[in-house]
Write a protein that holds these residues in place. Structure first.
Motif, PDB file in Angstrom:
ATOM      1  N   ALA A 112      30.735   9.178 -41.354  1.00 53.91           N
ATOM      2  CA  ALA A 112      29.564   9.404 -40.504  1.00 53.91           C
ATOM      3  C   ALA A 112      28.686  10.531 -41.052  1.00 53.91           C
ATOM      4  CB  ALA A 112      30.006   9.720 -39.077  1.00 53.91           C
ATOM      5  N   THR A 113      29.308  11.660 -41.394  1.00 56.25           N
ATOM      6  CA  THR A 113      28.525  12.781 -41.915  1.00 56.25           C
ATOM      7  C   THR A 113      27.948  12.468 -43.294  1.00 56.25           C
ATOM      8  OG1 THR A 113      30.583  13.798 -42.736  1.00 56.25           O
ATOM      9  CG2 THR A 113      29.746  14.550 -40.595  1.00 56.25           C
ATOM     10  N   GLY A 114      28.688  11.681 -44.084  1.00 57.43           N
ATOM     11  CA  GLY A 114      28.162  11.265 -45.381  1.00 57.43           C
ATOM     12  C   GLY A 114      26.922  10.403 -45.236  1.00 57.43           C
ATOM     13  N   SER A 115      26.913   9.518 -44.241  1.00 57.28           N
ATOM     14  CA  SER A 115      25.742   8.681 -43.997  1.00 57.28           C
ATOM     15  C   SER A 115      24.559   9.511 -43.517  1.00 57.28           C
ATOM     16  CB  SER A 115      26.079   7.605 -42.958  1.00 57.28           C
ATOM     17  OG  SER A 115      27.054   6.719 -43.455  1.00 57.28           O
ATOM     18  N   ILE A 116      24.830  10.461 -42.620  1.00 60.11           N
ATOM     19  CA  ILE A 116      23.758  11.335 -42.117  1.00 60.11           C
ATOM     20  C   ILE A 116      23.178  12.169 -43.252  1.00 60.11           C
ATOM     21  CG2 ILE A 116      23.271  13.277 -40.585  1.00 60.11           C
ATOM     22  CD1 ILE A 116      25.471  12.141 -38.727  1.00 60.11           C
ATOM     23  N   TRP A 117      24.040  12.677 -44.120  1.00 58.90           N
ATOM     24  CA  TRP A 117      23.599  13.480 -45.268  1.00 58.90           C
ATOM     25  C   TRP A 117      22.882  12.589 -46.291  1.00 58.90           C
ATOM     26  CZ3 TRP A 117      27.486  16.869 -48.561  1.00 58.90           C
ATOM     27  CH2 TRP A 117      26.755  17.822 -49.285  1.00 58.90           C
ATOM     28  N   GLY A 118      23.355  11.356 -46.442  1.00 55.83           N
ATOM     29  CA  GLY A 118      22.774  10.468 -47.439  1.00 55.83           C
ATOM     30  C   GLY A 118      21.377   9.997 -47.104  1.00 55.83           C
ATOM     31  N   LYS A 119      21.023   9.923 -45.812  1.00 56.19           N
ATOM     32  CA  LYS A 119      19.702   9.414 -45.427  1.00 56.19           C
ATOM     33  C   LYS A 119      18.565  10.222 -46.040  1.00 56.19           C
ATOM     34  CE  LYS A 119      16.605   7.035 -43.214  1.00 56.19           C
ATOM     35  NZ  LYS A 119      16.201   5.707 -43.719  1.00 56.19           N
TER      36      LYS A 119
END
Length: 249
Positions: A112-119
């Motif tokens: 989840a945090t990786g996706s938020i950071w990746g955006k």
């Protein structure tokens, strides 16, 4: 007998483990909350912004410790499972199975945090990047271990079957660790090293180590709490559990 060896033998006793877990679980959670508060305060308000990513880099203080824990917990689960399969130690079965839902939670936080950071960094919430894909497979393995353990009525047979899956699945850990180096990846390479040589500025490292310690203590508390509950379920009907339920020593 060596005092440490004697203590390990005592820990294998269900009543002794129950007392041990009941005593230390609150202290582990307390230490985790204190370190978590300090780490978040340092990470959000004290550490300077990154010169390239600005304030968005601060999610690192949750993402990286959770990612490290997702790998560590699976390795520990496989280790306990191997001991349980070879020496038939019931406590190791209990500890191994208690690891699975906790590790799944850390893995979900990582994704989840990786996706938020990746955006903001990659322009997309999800990309079938080798690191992301293998971490997703790790989540499925955790869920598979938990599901298999819950699907078999015989607790010991269930723990052995699920433990074998975790031992086979441990081969995924080095693939996750080195996926960035082995394949073309959007994920950045290693910037933090436990043995020194980190590429991050020293002013940004203190909050990270506080959060790493917090996740370790939180895991320890959660492991003891879940293992204690499973231990009590397995021992239902025993005199010592009846005395405990009745409030008697």
């Amino acid at each position: 007998m060596n005092p440490l060896v004697r203590w390990f033998h005592q820990l294998g006793s269900p009543p002794y483990f129950d007392r041990f877990a009941a005593r230390w679980t609150p202290w582990c959670y307390l230490a985790a909350l204190i370190l978590l508060g300090l780490g978040l305060w340092q990470g959000l308000f004290v550490a300077p912004a990154d010169y390239q990513q600005g304030d968005s880099f601060r999610i690192l203080y949750i993402h990286v410790p959770a990612a490290w824990m997702s790998l560590f917990v699976f390795g520990l689960m496989a280790f306990y499972s191997a001991i349980a399969l070879v020496w038939r130690i019931k406590l190791c079965e209990i500890l191994a199975m208690a690891c699975a839902p906790i590790g799944a939670a850390f893995t979900l936080i990582t994704l989840a945090t990786g996706s938020i950071w990746g955006k903001p960094m990659w322009g997309t919430w999800w990309d079938w990047d080798p690191r992301l894909t293998t971490e997703l497979i790790l989540l499925f393995l955790y869920l598979g271990v938990s599901g298999l353990y819950g699907a078999i009525d015989d607790r010991r047979a269930a723990a052995r079957a699920a433990g074998l899956l975790s031992i086979v699945g441990v081969a995924l850990l080095p693939i996750i660790r080195y996926s960035v180096e082995w394949w073309n990846s959007l994920h950045q390479g290693q910037t933090i090293s436990l043995m020194g040589g980190s590429k991050m500025d020293a002013s940004m490292l203190l909050p990270l180590w506080l959060m790493v310690a917090a996740t370790k203590f939180w895991f320890a508390g959660s492991l003891l709490a879940r293992a204690r509950a499973d231990n009590l379920r397995r021992e239902l009907g025993k005199d010592w559990v009846a005395r405990l339920a009745g409030g008697k020593p």
